[in-house]
Design a protein around this motif. Structure first.
Motif, PDB file in Angstrom:
ATOM      1  N   THR A  96      42.899  30.084  -6.984  1.00 43.78           N
ATOM      2  CA  THR A  96      42.257  31.185  -6.267  1.00 43.78           C
ATOM      3  C   THR A  96      41.652  30.787  -4.929  1.00 43.78           C
ATOM      4  N   GLY A  97      41.347  29.508  -4.738  1.00 43.36           N
ATOM      5  CA  GLY A  97      40.673  29.075  -3.520  1.00 43.36           C
ATOM      6  C   GLY A  97      39.170  29.233  -3.596  1.00 43.36           C
ATOM      7  N   LEU A  98      38.658  29.624  -4.768  1.00 43.97           N
ATOM      8  CA  LEU A  98      37.223  29.810  -4.952  1.00 43.97           C
ATOM      9  C   LEU A  98      36.674  28.743  -5.882  1.00 43.97           C
ATOM     10  N   LYS A  99      35.412  28.413  -5.692  1.00 49.83           N
ATOM     11  CA  LYS A  99      34.743  27.504  -6.623  1.00 49.83           C
ATOM     12  C   LYS A  99      34.148  28.348  -7.748  1.00 49.83           C
ATOM     13  N   PRO A 100      33.873  27.751  -8.915  1.00 49.40           N
ATOM     14  CA  PRO A 100      33.415  28.539 -10.071  1.00 49.40           C
ATOM     15  C   PRO A 100      32.160  29.368  -9.842  1.00 49.40           C
ATOM     16  N   ASN A 101      31.257  28.947  -8.973  1.00 46.47           N
ATOM     17  CA  ASN A 101      30.033  29.726  -8.775  1.00 46.47           C
ATOM     18  C   ASN A 101      30.112  30.675  -7.585  1.00 46.47           C
ATOM     19  N   ASP A 102      31.280  30.843  -6.970  1.00 50.17           N
ATOM     20  CA  ASP A 102      31.440  31.823  -5.894  1.00 50.17           C
ATOM     21  C   ASP A 102      31.395  33.234  -6.477  1.00 50.17           C
ATOM     22  N   THR A 103      30.774  34.158  -5.744  1.00 53.00           N
ATOM     23  CA  THR A 103      30.614  35.518  -6.260  1.00 53.00           C
ATOM     24  C   THR A 103      31.282  36.566  -5.378  1.00 53.00           C
ATOM     25  N   ASP A 104      32.102  36.165  -4.438  1.00 51.87           N
ATOM     26  CA  ASP A 104      32.679  37.142  -3.511  1.00 51.87           C
ATOM     27  C   ASP A 104      34.042  37.672  -3.954  1.00 51.87           C
TER      28      ASP A 104
END
Length: 157
Positions: A96-104
Motif C-alpha cells: 500500500t505504501g503506508l506504514k501501519p500507524n498511518d491514518t490517511d
C-alpha cells in the motif's frame, strides 16, 4: 486468487548488492537499478551513520533477530528501504505504501492483515523452510575422534 503481495525473500548478499548498486549510481541523473521489484530481507536491520559533517550518509545492515528490511525498487530508479518489526507490516508497506500507524487511507492495517492472511502465511512458510535449510547446512554431524574413557571412582582410604 492472484497474490497481491509480490515481495520475495532475499539473502543478505543480494541486499548488499542492491545497496551497492544504489550507492554506485548516486551521482547519475537517471539511475537504472539492476534489480527492480519488492524484496524482504529477514533477520536484519538497517542502520545509518552520518559522517563528514553530516553530508555523506553510510548505510549498514546489522543482524537483528525477528526484524525485517523491506526494499522497494519497482520503478527501477529509486530504492526505498524501511525497517519493520514484523513480516506482515513490511508486506503492508510494500503493498500500500503506508506504514501501519498511518491514518490517511480508507482501510486500516488490521483490515488489510485480515484480508491477506493467507498470502502472509505463505511468506512465513517460505521463511521457515529457508531457515531450516540454512540450519541444516550450518550444523554438520559430528563424528567422534577420540575414544571415550570411563572414570572410575576410587574408594576412600
Amino acid at each position: 486468487m492472484q497474490n497481491p503481495i509480490r515481495a520475495t525473500l532475499i539473502t543478505v548478499e543480494q541486499a548488499r548488492a542492491m545497496l551497492q548498486d544504489q550507492r554506485d549510481q548516486r551521482s547519475e541523473p537517471f539511475p537504472t537499478l539492476a534489480l527492480s521489484g519488492q524484496y524482504i530481507l529477514p533477520d536484519y536491520r538497517l542502520t545509518r551513520k552520518r559522517e563528514a559533517f553530516k553530508i555523506r550518509r553510510h548505510t549498514f545492515l546489522k543482524k537483528h533477530f525477528r526484524s525485517y528490511v523491506a526494499f522497494d525498487s519497482d520503478n527501477g530508479q529509486t530504492l526505498w528501504i524501511h525497517n519493520f518489526p514484523s513480516l506482515s507490516e513490511a508486506c503492508f508497506w510494500l503493498n500500500t505504501g503506508l506504514k501501519p500507524n498511518d491514518t490517511d487511507s480508507t482501510s486500516s492495517y488490521q483490515e488489510w492483515k485480515v484480508k491477506y492472511v493467507d498470502e502472509i502465511e505463505v511468506l512465513k512458510e517460505q521463511l521457515r523452510t529457508q531457515h531450516h535449510e540454512k540450519k541444516k547446512a550450518v550444523v554438520p554431524e559430528k563424528k567422534p575422534t577420540v575414544a571415550t574413557v570411563k572414570k572410575v571412582k576410587h574408594p576412600k582410604k
